[in-house]
Design a protein around this motif. Sequence first.
Motif, PDB file in Angstrom:
ATOM      1  N   GLY A  16     -15.316  23.356  47.791  1.00 38.35           N
ATOM      2  CA  GLY A  16     -16.669  23.167  48.293  1.00 38.35           C
ATOM      3  C   GLY A  16     -17.281  24.453  48.794  1.00 38.35           C
ATOM      4  O   GLY A  16     -18.348  24.448  49.377  1.00 38.35           O
ATOM      5  N   GLY A  43     -19.694  19.889  48.416  1.00 36.37           N
ATOM      6  CA  GLY A  43     -18.411  19.607  49.052  1.00 36.37           C
ATOM      7  C   GLY A  43     -17.267  19.797  48.085  1.00 36.37           C
ATOM      8  O   GLY A  43     -17.466  20.241  46.954  1.00 36.37           O
ATOM      9  N   ILE A  45     -13.860  18.272  45.941  1.00 38.22           N
ATOM     10  CA  ILE A  45     -13.646  17.019  45.202  1.00 38.22           C
ATOM     11  C   ILE A  45     -13.066  15.945  46.115  1.00 38.22           C
ATOM     12  O   ILE A  45     -13.216  14.767  45.865  1.00 38.22           O
ATOM     13  N   PHE A  46     -12.405  16.364  47.181  1.00 33.02           N
ATOM     14  CA  PHE A  46     -11.790  15.381  48.081  1.00 33.02           C
ATOM     15  C   PHE A  46     -12.844  14.685  48.933  1.00 33.02           C
ATOM     16  O   PHE A  46     -12.569  13.674  49.562  1.00 33.02           O
ATOM     17  N   GLU A  47     -14.022  15.276  48.994  1.00 28.98           N
ATOM     18  CA  GLU A  47     -15.068  14.719  49.858  1.00 28.98           C
ATOM     19  C   GLU A  47     -16.040  13.809  49.112  1.00 28.98           C
ATOM     20  O   GLU A  47     -16.920  13.225  49.721  1.00 28.98           O
ATOM     21  N   LYS A  49     -15.606  10.973  47.922  1.00 28.61           N
ATOM     22  CA  LYS A  49     -15.492   9.583  48.378  1.00 28.61           C
ATOM     23  C   LYS A  49     -16.245   9.327  49.679  1.00 28.61           C
ATOM     24  O   LYS A  49     -16.551   8.195  50.023  1.00 28.61           O
ATOM     25  N   ASN A  50     -16.562  10.404  50.413  1.00 26.52           N
ATOM     26  CA  ASN A  50     -17.298  10.236  51.672  1.00 26.52           C
ATOM     27  C   ASN A  50     -18.797  10.044  51.463  1.00 26.52           C
ATOM     28  O   ASN A  50     -19.539   9.849  52.411  1.00 26.52           O
TER      29      ASN A  50
ATOM     30  N   PHE B 226      -5.367  12.207  47.131  1.00 31.28           N
ATOM     31  CA  PHE B 226      -5.308  13.492  47.811  1.00 31.28           C
ATOM     32  C   PHE B 226      -5.338  13.306  49.319  1.00 31.28           C
ATOM     33  O   PHE B 226      -4.693  13.998  50.046  1.00 31.28           O
ATOM     34  N   GLU B 231      -7.624  17.370  52.802  1.00 33.03           N
ATOM     35  CA  GLU B 231      -8.670  17.589  53.794  1.00 33.03           C
ATOM     36  C   GLU B 231      -8.199  18.455  54.963  1.00 33.03           C
ATOM     37  O   GLU B 231      -7.302  18.094  55.705  1.00 33.03           O
ATOM     38  N   ARG B 277     -18.016  25.904  55.961  1.00 31.75           N
ATOM     39  CA  ARG B 277     -19.475  25.710  56.060  1.00 31.75           C
ATOM     40  C   ARG B 277     -20.161  27.059  56.291  1.00 31.75           C
ATOM     41  O   ARG B 277     -21.257  27.302  55.794  1.00 31.75           O
ATOM     42  N   GLU B 280     -19.712  29.185  52.952  1.00 33.47           N
ATOM     43  CA  GLU B 280     -20.525  28.767  51.808  1.00 33.47           C
ATOM     44  C   GLU B 280     -21.949  29.318  51.935  1.00 33.47           C
ATOM     45  O   GLU B 280     -22.624  29.510  50.933  1.00 33.47           O
TER      46      GLU B 280
END
Lengths: 106, 484
Positions: A16, A43, A45-47, A49-50, B226, B231, B277, B280
């Motif tokens: 992301g 984001g 790829i893991f995000e 789903k959020n 995952f 995360e 954040r 980016e």
Amino acid sequence: MAKKKRIRVMLACGSGVCTSSLVIPMVEDILDDCGYSYDIVKGSIFEIKNHPNLDLVMTTMTNMPEDVLELGFPIVSYAPLFKGDSDTVQKNIKRALEDGEKGMIR
Amino acid sequence: MDGILNGLQALWDWFIGMGATLVMPVMVLALGTIFGVKVSKSLASGIKIAVGFTALYAMQGAVFDVLEGVVEALQSQLHLSLDVVDIGWVTFGAIGWGIPYATLLVIGFFLLNWVLIRFNVVKTLNVDFNNYWIITLYVFAIEVTTGSFALGLVAGVIFWFSCTKMSDWIAPWIGPYYQMPTSGLTISHFYSIMWAPLGFIMDKIWDRVPVINKIKWDPNTIKRKFGFFGENLFVGFVVGLLIGIMAYVRFPLRLEAIGAALTLGFTTSFFLHLVPRAVELIIGGLGPLSEAIRKFVTKKMPGKEFYVGLDVAVCVGASENGAVGVLAAPIALIMAFILPFNRVIPMGNLTTFIYSLTFLICTNKGNIFRGLLNGMLLYMPLALYISGAMAPINTLMMEHLGGSFPVPEGLALVTTISLGGVPMMFAFMLICQFIAGVGSSSDLIFAIVVLAIFYGSWYLMRNRSKEFYKEIVEANESGEREVV
């Protein structure tokens, strides 16, 4: 061009951070050309789903893990943009948003 | 006259003293204008970059304060050799871009790339702009340790050239293997592709080892959710809490100790979750410039066929990568504690094995078991040792950056495992240090061995790429390879 519904697009790369940030100006150009109004979220790829209500996922990846595919969003790879090939991407976006195709669109 | 000169000198000192927060936006504005980016766009980019750096500094300062305490406690309480924390590649990516000449250097590489394609020396145009940070950072590391920018530049160019040649070399099979959407794409991500030759060699070795040559784990049997190890928020919290418990919690239990462990968990989690954040914004600010340069370079080569080199993120959607990525994180954490003389506590890079191990997996035909073994035997030990050795140099670099850049107290505190993931570049750095008279001869021998292994395996495997392409095509046609 007729005014279209505002769409929500997610740009997802591995973290992301990198590719999805670099590609934003190119994706904006394409969506503008197609006449969409849009919101972009970013984001990893893991995000994905959020974010429950996306119209389109665009990603660096050429494959997607199964748990992402199961979410049922249309997914278009933006990798060809780096080759200057926006036609393929534009065609795939149309298939996703106008023909209603789901999953990884090749 | 003297007054004007003094004024200019003061202005220049102030400008450089502001550090990346001001230098990089001005670079992006100036270079953007040269390459035809609209000034309004460049200005917006510049503000994004400045804000990104400001946010990064604030977070870094906060996390350094907490980490200094915990590392001290770990050593005095448990007598562990662990004194360096891996805070992840994202922060170091930003440091790489924060070097005053970084933007200029990267554009130099682009133009060199273009010239070399025109004269048919290489076939790949590396448009993977953001990942140049690993080269700028090592060039800077060589500069601050040897005092010579020229040595750093030479080493950077040799490494860059080797990796670009490697992108050419993997190009025939990487597209069909990962079913890329258009032809002519390859991967030019430095710190993953440089493991491809060794991956091929290991595959040949595993073919001959009894028992192991029969093991084939199915990615579908390993849960590919995952969730946790994808995360940073959760990984950061749990790993931070565990380390905090080790450092602070003793019997009899004290509430303050539990509080300190929890605080460490929250702080590392906040850092790993929010730093991306900030970064980016920095990378996003580079977007228009990188696009303008890509267009400029491609326009100058009409009709010329070349590969476009992308980030390794293109590959990581494949199920075998996901499976290895999930399994590698706890293994790396355990290895950090049992490897003798290891200094690094893995944290920020725990979520990134999915990328760094890619070419140790796909060269083994996506065999998860072999990919993990390769990661454990080759990548993890080398990456841990080298990133540990980089920690004092990281502190030195942060001191040289100036501006409001937070610098850890003491000699060494932070690193990223990604810095250890490029043993070739590290070896070049050791050689430069030896040439400059600040290195030791044992380091020189280590460097030569590393380079011999990487270049030697590449030479041995030079024909494997074409062979591998045929195998993939045959497997795809006969339906042997399940298409993900």
